[in-house]
Design a protein around this motif. Structure first.
Motif, PDB file in Angstrom:
ATOM      1  N   ILE A   1      14.223  29.870 -20.759  1.00 41.85           N
ATOM      2  CA  ILE A   1      13.229  29.657 -19.703  1.00 41.85           C
ATOM      3  C   ILE A   1      13.376  30.700 -18.607  1.00 41.85           C
TER       4      ILE A   1
ATOM      5  N   LEU B   1      10.649  33.511 -17.494  1.00 44.46           N
ATOM      6  CA  LEU B   1      10.165  33.681 -16.124  1.00 44.46           C
ATOM      7  C   LEU B   1      10.310  35.138 -15.691  1.00 44.46           C
TER       8      LEU B   1
ATOM      9  N   CYS C   1       8.449  25.201 -20.688  1.00 45.93           N
ATOM     10  CA  CYS C   1       8.675  24.329 -19.529  1.00 45.93           C
ATOM     11  C   CYS C   1       7.565  23.280 -19.486  1.00 45.93           C
TER      12      CYS C   1
ATOM     13  N   VAL D   1       5.921  24.826 -13.937  1.00 43.32           N
ATOM     14  CA  VAL D   1       6.568  25.805 -13.058  1.00 43.32           C
ATOM     15  C   VAL D   1       5.825  25.768 -11.722  1.00 43.32           C
TER      16      VAL D   1
ATOM     17  N   LEU E   1      11.513  24.748 -11.874  1.00 39.92           N
ATOM     18  CA  LEU E   1      11.245  24.753 -13.313  1.00 39.92           C
ATOM     19  C   LEU E   1      11.518  23.345 -13.845  1.00 39.92           C
TER      20      LEU E   1
END
Length: 140
Positions: free
Chosen positions: A8, A12, A101, A104, A131
């Motif tokens: 994750i 990002l 996710c 966000v 997150l």
């Protein structure tokens, strides 16, 4: 094999790299020179205490990562505004990081102006990014 948390955070960072004029570093110190378009540094932050469900066992996190946004120069106010708007736009375009996710959510920055000896001042802020995700193990 990377953990869901690392996957994750990497996603990002990759999403932030779609902002063409601002390089993105991960967990690095602020370099001596800030590029003309600004600079973003992604900090891993803290996953915090998870909520749990027992059947099936799952840990639900609201992980607080941080994006340090830094610009420098005489037009730093407008440059900072444009950079933070682009961060918001790329996150809004993919709120689940491609399904990695649940959600966000960036929070508003609190910018500060920092003097630089023998150089143009910096404008910088930490932008918290929450997150929301779940894992089957707290170490993943």
């Amino acid at each position: 094999m990377p953990t869901p948390r690392e996957t994750i955070l990497t996603a990002l960072a990759d999403l932030l790299r779609t902002i063409a004029h601002a390089p993105v570093l991960r967990g690095e110190v602020l370099p001596e020179r800030v590029p003309a378009g600004g600079l973003l540094i992604l900090r891993d932050g803290s996953p915090g205490e998870p909520d749990m469900t027992l059947s099936p066992l799952a840990y639900h996190y609201q992980h607080r990562a941080e994006i340090e946004a830094v610009v420098q120069g005489t037009k730093r106010d407008s440059l900072f505004d444009a950079l933070t708007a682009q961060i918001g736009a790329v996150i809004a375009a993919d709120r689940t990081l491609g399904g990695l996710c649940d959600w966000v959510e960036p929070e508003a920055p609190e910018p500060v102006d920092l003097p630089v000896e023998a150089g143009a001042p910096l404008k910088a802020a930490v932008i918290p990014v929450v997150l929301h995700y779940s894992t089957a193990d707290p170490l993943s």
